[in-house]
Design a protein around this motif. Sequence first.
Motif, PDB file in Angstrom:
ATOM      1  N   ALA A   1       0.646  -1.230   0.088  1.00 55.51           N
ATOM      2  CA  ALA A   1       0.156  -0.066   0.142  1.00 55.51           C
ATOM      3  C   ALA A   1       0.925   1.260   0.100  1.00 55.51           C
ATOM      4  O   ALA A   1       0.821   2.122  -0.703  1.00 55.51           O
ATOM      5  N   ALA A   2       1.913   1.149   0.897  1.00 53.01           N
ATOM      6  CA  ALA A   2       2.860   2.444   1.045  1.00 53.01           C
ATOM      7  C   ALA A   2       3.554   2.686  -0.412  1.00 53.01           C
ATOM      8  O   ALA A   2       3.602   3.871  -0.907  1.00 53.01           O
ATOM      9  N   THR A   3       3.870   1.437  -1.007  1.00 51.91           N
ATOM     10  CA  THR A   3       4.756   1.705  -2.169  1.00 51.91           C
ATOM     11  C   THR A   3       3.767   2.188  -3.471  1.00 51.91           C
ATOM     12  O   THR A   3       4.188   3.159  -4.121  1.00 51.91           O
ATOM     13  N   ALA A   4       2.642   1.723  -3.341  1.00 51.31           N
ATOM     14  CA  ALA A   4       1.648   2.199  -4.387  1.00 51.31           C
ATOM     15  C   ALA A   4       1.252   3.752  -4.287  1.00 51.31           C
ATOM     16  O   ALA A   4       1.053   4.420  -5.313  1.00 51.31           O
ATOM     17  N   ALA A   5       1.260   4.144  -2.890  1.00 48.94           N
ATOM     18  CA  ALA A   5       0.731   5.635  -2.737  1.00 48.94           C
ATOM     19  C   ALA A   5       1.949   6.356  -3.191  1.00 48.94           C
ATOM     20  O   ALA A   5       1.650   7.330  -3.797  1.00 48.94           O
ATOM     21  N   LEU A   6       3.128   6.020  -2.834  1.00 45.52           N
ATOM     22  CA  LEU A   6       4.333   6.897  -3.175  1.00 45.52           C
ATOM     23  C   LEU A   6       4.578   7.006  -4.685  1.00 45.52           C
ATOM     24  O   LEU A   6       4.856   7.819  -5.277  1.00 45.52           O
ATOM     25  N   TRP A   7       4.259   5.659  -5.224  1.00 42.08           N
ATOM     26  CA  TRP A   7       4.375   5.650  -6.790  1.00 42.08           C
ATOM     27  C   TRP A   7       3.418   6.849  -7.569  1.00 42.08           C
ATOM     28  O   TRP A   7       3.656   7.391  -8.229  1.00 42.08           O
TER      29      TRP A   7
ATOM     30  N   PRO B   1      -6.378  15.796 -10.712  1.00 41.66           N
ATOM     31  CA  PRO B   1      -7.096  15.876  -9.629  1.00 41.66           C
ATOM     32  C   PRO B   1      -7.783  14.364  -9.378  1.00 41.66           C
ATOM     33  O   PRO B   1      -7.962  13.959  -8.334  1.00 41.66           O
ATOM     34  N   LEU B   2      -8.575  14.015 -10.431  1.00 38.04           N
ATOM     35  CA  LEU B   2      -9.369  12.688 -10.153  1.00 38.04           C
ATOM     36  C   LEU B   2      -8.536  11.634  -9.957  1.00 38.04           C
ATOM     37  O   LEU B   2      -8.804  10.775  -9.073  1.00 38.04           O
ATOM     38  N   ALA B   3      -7.304  11.446 -10.549  1.00 35.54           N
ATOM     39  CA  ALA B   3      -6.425  10.395 -10.251  1.00 35.54           C
ATOM     40  C   ALA B   3      -5.927  10.444  -8.913  1.00 35.54           C
ATOM     41  O   ALA B   3      -5.845   9.436  -8.090  1.00 35.54           O
ATOM     42  N   VAL B   4      -5.589  11.511  -8.202  1.00 30.98           N
ATOM     43  CA  VAL B   4      -5.218  11.698  -6.875  1.00 30.98           C
ATOM     44  C   VAL B   4      -6.353  11.232  -5.887  1.00 30.98           C
ATOM     45  O   VAL B   4      -6.215  10.474  -5.180  1.00 30.98           O
ATOM     46  N   THR B   5      -7.792  11.464  -6.225  1.00 31.61           N
ATOM     47  CA  THR B   5      -8.751  11.120  -5.604  1.00 31.61           C
ATOM     48  C   THR B   5      -8.986   9.554  -5.594  1.00 31.61           C
ATOM     49  O   THR B   5      -8.947   8.959  -4.514  1.00 31.61           O
ATOM     50  N   VAL B   6      -8.907   8.964  -6.580  1.00 35.32           N
ATOM     51  CA  VAL B   6      -8.791   7.340  -6.870  1.00 35.32           C
ATOM     52  C   VAL B   6      -7.734   6.680  -6.025  1.00 35.32           C
ATOM     53  O   VAL B   6      -7.885   6.026  -5.286  1.00 35.32           O
ATOM     54  N   ALA B   7      -6.556   7.456  -6.339  1.00 34.44           N
ATOM     55  CA  ALA B   7      -5.364   6.794  -5.435  1.00 34.44           C
ATOM     56  C   ALA B   7      -5.618   7.155  -3.884  1.00 34.44           C
ATOM     57  O   ALA B   7      -5.063   5.941  -3.252  1.00 34.44           O
ATOM     58  N   SER B   8      -6.118   8.176  -3.583  1.00 34.84           N
ATOM     59  CA  SER B   8      -6.425   8.426  -2.051  1.00 34.84           C
ATOM     60  C   SER B   8      -7.496   7.176  -1.513  1.00 34.84           C
ATOM     61  O   SER B   8      -7.249   6.781  -0.435  1.00 34.84           O
ATOM     62  N   LEU B   9      -8.607   6.889  -2.330  1.00 34.67           N
ATOM     63  CA  LEU B   9      -9.447   5.923  -2.052  1.00 34.67           C
ATOM     64  C   LEU B   9      -8.860   4.631  -1.920  1.00 34.67           C
ATOM     65  O   LEU B   9      -9.255   3.558  -1.021  1.00 34.67           O
ATOM     66  N   VAL B  10      -7.915   4.315  -3.019  1.00 29.75           N
ATOM     67  CA  VAL B  10      -7.444   2.983  -2.936  1.00 29.75           C
ATOM     68  C   VAL B  10      -6.150   2.859  -1.631  1.00 29.75           C
ATOM     69  O   VAL B  10      -6.366   1.799  -0.972  1.00 29.75           O
TER      70      VAL B  10
END
Length: 257
Positions: A156-162, A170-179
């Motif tokens: 999860a941490a690696t995916a978030a930093l990636w 902004p949409l992608a940031v929102t999706v990444a945050s939900l994931v």
Amino acid sequence: MGHLDHAAFGWLTPVLSYVMACIGAALGLRCTMRALGTTGRSRRNWLLTAASAIGTGIWTMHFVAMLGFAVSGTDIRYDVPLTVLSLLVAMAVVSAGVFAVGYGRDRTRALFVGGLTTGLGVASMHYLGMAAVRLHGDVHYEPVRVALSVVIAVVAATAALWAALNIKSPLAVTVASLVMGAAVSSMHYTAMFAVSVRVTPSGAPLPGATAMQFIFPLAVGLGSYLFLTSAFVALSPTTGEREASASAQRQVHSVAR
């Protein structure tokens, strides 16, 4: 064996803790993106804000979820110094991970080191927080589920930093945050399902503070910090916006002349 209830207040604590994890992740990603667009002291400050947001989000998520944790046959108390230590560990380790990414020359290596550091930090924060739990009885952990929870934390941490390095919209940031929020929550509950408690009924008072005395006010305080910082970050202009307004003002002056 004591019966464990992970949601003593129904859906309230799992949903609220997921929301906290998402807000922390969103704010952290946004600040990391802003950091990568600047240099010097400004970059360092953005990275510190990112680390504090992610660390606070994860910690608040964990303890809001813990508000719903109950064991039949015993009260639960929390060791105050250990609980505070778990917050500091979350902040420190997430900082190390975020800075590895923010200042790494080689992106792949920075991502690997940052993800591993941050993931292990999240896991150690969780188990330190669990070590702060005081109850009448013995707590046991199932090793396979503990290992799985650590793996989920690192991934999860690696995916978030990636995401922080590669995502711009902004949409992608929102999706990444939900994931990211979902990953942190699933790590938490995987770790919680590794727990079994053998209750030894006793009338003796337990050391430590109740969740409502200590954890609830702290979670509210940290939650407020997240919301206020989010508002500040959302309203502060990006480098591009600042340059655009400066050039617009220059044009106005040149026309006026």
